[in-house]
Scaffold this motif. Structure first.
Motif, PDB file in Angstrom:
ATOM      1  N   GLN A 194      -0.217   0.750  -6.662  1.00  0.00           N
ATOM      2  CA  GLN A 194      -0.827   1.634  -5.680  1.00  0.00           C
ATOM      3  C   GLN A 194       0.202   2.156  -4.687  1.00  0.00           C
ATOM      4  OE1 GLN A 194      -4.435   0.142  -3.789  1.00  0.00           O
ATOM      5  NE2 GLN A 194      -3.974   1.238  -1.897  1.00  0.00           N
ATOM      6  N   GLY A 195       1.062   1.278  -4.197  1.00  0.00           N
ATOM      7  CA  GLY A 195       2.090   1.695  -3.255  1.00  0.00           C
ATOM      8  C   GLY A 195       3.120   2.614  -3.881  1.00  0.00           C
ATOM      9  N   ASP A 246       3.778  10.344  -4.407  1.00  0.00           N
ATOM     10  CA  ASP A 246       3.012  11.526  -4.004  1.00  0.00           C
ATOM     11  C   ASP A 246       3.433  12.065  -2.644  1.00  0.00           C
ATOM     12  OD1 ASP A 246       1.535  11.407  -6.336  1.00  0.00           O
ATOM     13  OD2 ASP A 246      -0.131  10.296  -5.433  1.00  0.00           O
ATOM     14  N   SER A 247       4.016  11.204  -1.776  1.00  0.00           N
ATOM     15  CA  SER A 247       4.235  11.571  -0.375  1.00  0.00           C
ATOM     16  C   SER A 247       5.677  11.912  -0.026  1.00  0.00           C
ATOM     17  CB  SER A 247       3.761  10.429   0.534  1.00  0.00           C
ATOM     18  OG  SER A 247       2.413  10.095   0.280  1.00  0.00           O
ATOM     19  N   THR A 293       0.824  -1.215   0.000  1.00  0.00           N
ATOM     20  CA  THR A 293       0.000   0.000   0.000  1.00  0.00           C
ATOM     21  C   THR A 293       0.853   1.258   0.000  1.00  0.00           C
ATOM     22  OG1 THR A 293      -0.115   0.156   2.415  1.00  0.00           O
ATOM     23  CG2 THR A 293      -1.773  -1.224   1.311  1.00  0.00           C
ATOM     24  N   GLY A 294       2.089   1.142   0.483  1.00  0.00           N
ATOM     25  CA  GLY A 294       2.973   2.303   0.599  1.00  0.00           C
ATOM     26  C   GLY A 294       2.831   3.042   1.907  1.00  0.00           C
ATOM     27  N   ASN A 295       1.829   2.679   2.722  1.00  0.00           N
ATOM     28  CA  ASN A 295       1.588   3.403   3.973  1.00  0.00           C
ATOM     29  C   ASN A 295       2.744   3.257   4.956  1.00  0.00           C
ATOM     30  OD1 ASN A 295      -1.031   4.446   3.371  1.00  0.00           O
ATOM     31  ND2 ASN A 295      -1.872   2.404   3.663  1.00  0.00           N
ATOM     32  N   SER A 296       3.324   2.063   5.045  1.00  0.00           N
ATOM     33  CA  SER A 296       4.452   1.865   5.961  1.00  0.00           C
ATOM     34  C   SER A 296       5.640   2.725   5.560  1.00  0.00           C
ATOM     35  CB  SER A 296       4.866   0.389   5.990  1.00  0.00           C
ATOM     36  OG  SER A 296       3.868  -0.417   6.557  1.00  0.00           O
ATOM     37  N   MET A 297       5.932   2.774   4.264  1.00  0.00           N
ATOM     38  CA  MET A 297       7.071   3.551   3.799  1.00  0.00           C
ATOM     39  C   MET A 297       6.888   5.030   4.102  1.00  0.00           C
ATOM     40  SD  MET A 297      10.047   3.219   2.421  1.00  0.00           S
ATOM     41  CE  MET A 297       9.912   1.512   1.856  1.00  0.00           C
ATOM     42  N   VAL A 298       5.685   5.546   3.906  1.00  0.00           N
ATOM     43  CA  VAL A 298       5.419   6.956   4.186  1.00  0.00           C
ATOM     44  C   VAL A 298       5.535   7.236   5.678  1.00  0.00           C
ATOM     45  CG1 VAL A 298       3.677   8.781   4.100  1.00  0.00           C
ATOM     46  CG2 VAL A 298       3.976   7.241   2.140  1.00  0.00           C
TER      47      VAL A 298
END
Length: 217
Positions: free
Chosen positions: A171-172, A178-179, A141-146
């Motif tokens: 998606q990730g 973007d972040s 999802t990419g949430n952990s990386m952000v």
């Protein structure tokens, strides 16, 4: 974000990725860890082509030779626990790098598919003005990386940010693009098209942490 995707050009990395995915071969946890480590080494070599170099004199037994040597101050930060094998692969090439470790995991408060990222542990040197590598085999999802990047900023603003991953999902990749800062570089071995309802990469390879180190409660 600049994306460096190994799968766009055929190389020996194809074999290691295939073995990581294979449901029979991946059962050998030692081989699984080693294949992630190998991909970390390949990504490190490709990444090394973008570093800053300075000319220095090297004294040999028979004379002196001018050599171009990298001068970046590198900090390698892996996300525990799955990031340890790729961290080792990076250190095999950048043995003089400083090291950081951070924990990030999915917390399911309602025991369903919804989750939030918990970051509970961080050990890091100063990142101010340095070249930061954040390493995690899976970019789903990419949430952990952000979340990890935002937490690391407590230790200073790096000059450059590089993300190392083995497998990602579109998606990730998009969320990280973007972040994180616009000039971030993503070094990745392969990118799959989608995630399932639980946020796992499809076809992916399963849970990298469990495959590398055993299942958890």
């Amino acid at each position: 974000m600049v994306i460096h995707n190994l799968e766009l050009n055929n190389s020996l990395a194809n074999k290691y990725i295939a073995e990581l995915r294979d449901v029979n071969i991946q059962k050998d946890s030692m081989r699984f860890r080693r294949n992630i480590e190998r991909i970390g080494e390949i990504l490190s070599y490709e990444f090394s082509k973008t570093l800053s170099y300075v000319e220095k004199d090297v004294v040999t037994p028979l004379g002196t030779k001018k050599s171009l040597l990298p001068e970046n101050d590198i900090v390698v930060c892996s996300i525990l626990r799955a990031g340890l094998p790729i961290h080792n692969g990076i250190l095999n090439y950048f043995d003089g790098a400083e090291n950081a470790f951070i924990s990030a995991y999915r917390y399911h408060p309602n025991n369903d598919a919804e989750f939030e990222i918990k970051v509970e542990y961080l050990a890091s040197p100063s990142l101010e003005g340095k070249t930061l590598i954040i390493a995690d085999p899976m970019l789903a999802t990419g949430n952990s990386m952000v979340a990890v990047y935002e937490t690391l900023l407590k230790h200073g603003n790096p000059k450059e940010v590089h993300v190392f991953a083995v497998i990602g999902a579109n998606q990730g990749v998009e969320l990280v693009a973007d972040s994180l800062p616009e000039n971030t570089h993503l070094w990745i071995a392969t990118i799959d098209a989608e995630l399932n309802d639980h946020g796992y990469i499809i076809p992916g390879l399963g849970d990298a942490g469990d495959l590398a180190f055993g299942s958890k409660l």
